[in-house]
Design a protein around this motif. Structure first.
Motif: not given
Length: 103
Positions: A53-61
């Motif tokens: 299972a995963s939980v995360g944060a992303s940044y879209y430049p």
């Protein structure tokens, strides 16, 4: 009361039987218009060849946006691939990245 005790014991047993969590650093693609991005995710296991299972944060430049996601994936030697749902943009996402895995 007995049901609560049973559920608590099962939950405790499940959490102690799991492997250590792992951190993944990678790239992703958001299919809801966010495009490519950089991501950091916490995976439920640091073992190779496991479904996680995963939980995360992303940044879209390119869009100067951030995203938060939950999903599932698969670990392999020093890496992982996940598919997840970005809850901010309400869109699916695919990611690959580096994870310090153990056998």
């Amino acid at each position: 009361m007995q049901k609560l005790l049973t559920v608590s014991i099962l939950a405790l047993a499940a959490t102690t039987a799991q492997a250590d969590p792992a951190v993944m650093f990678g790239i992703n693609y958001n299919f809801g218009g966010g495009g490519p991005g950089l991501s950091v995710k916490v995976l439920s296991s640091d073992r190779e060849d496991r479904t996680v299972a995963s939980v995360g944060a992303s940044y879209y430049p390119m869009m100067n946006r951030v995203g938060l996601d939950v999903g599932v994936g698969r670990t392999f030697e020093n890496g992982a691939a996940t598919v997840s749902w970005d809850v901010i943009s309400s869109a699916p996402q695919a990611s690959i990245g580096f994870v310090d895995t153990v056998k």
